[in-house]
Design a protein around this motif. Structure first.
Motif: not given
Length: 158
Positions: A57-67, A70-76, A86-94
């Motif tokens: 279930x890839x996608x963005x997972x919040x660890x803490x505020x601003x952190x 992002x799990x991404x799976x590539x498939x041929x 994916x949408x990320x808030x400005x100032x975020x560390x990914x």
């Protein structure tokens, strides 16, 4: 005392100068420009990556505020990244966690220093802080088959 031809001496000096320039360039790139060397952070079974663990279930997972991770799976087949938007808030560390379920892929996030190979059985990891709003497209940089041109996505920073 050994005799060295003047031309040989010149080429030896040029060789040493080039080595010094390369060493300085690598030092500047590594420490001042923030270049990161990707390395596999873990090994996984590519046969079960689509059905078990965080890449099922890839996608963005919040660890803490601003952190975030992002799990991404590539498939041929069907030649795409999961997720491809994916949408990320400005100032975020990914922290990007990218793997492949089948063949070798590449991952390049435009306008950043994120660029690495994606191998089946390995999770490639790099971190980036999004300080500027906008769209950051990502593409596959390794030819992976007839649908390679369809492997792209975008990160929107708001």
């Amino acid at each position: 005392m050994m005799h060295i031809d003047p031309y040989e001496k010149k080429f030896m000096v040029i060789g040493v100068v080039v080595l010094v320039i390369f060493a300085i360039s690598i030092t500047v790139a590594g420490f001042m420009l923030g270049i990161q060397v990707p390395s596999p952070s873990q090994l996984i079974d590519p046969n079960t990556v689509s059905s078990q663990g965080p890449f099922s279930d890839p996608g963005l997972k919040e660890l803490s505020p601003g952190n975030y991770e992002l799990y991404i799976r590539a498939e041929a087949s069907p030649w795409r990244f999961y997720p491809d938007e994916v949408t990320v808030p400005i100032g975020s560390t990914v922290t990007f966690q990218v793997t492949s379920a089948d063949v070798q892929h590449g991952f390049k996030l435009q306008d950043t220093n994120i660029n690495f190979m994606v191998l089946p059985g390995q999770v490639s990891t790099l971190t980036y802080t999004f300080d500027e709003p906008g769209e950051y497209p990502y593409i596959c940089t390794e030819y992976c088959g007839v649908g390679h041109q369809n492997m792209y996505g975008v990160i929107t920073v708001k």
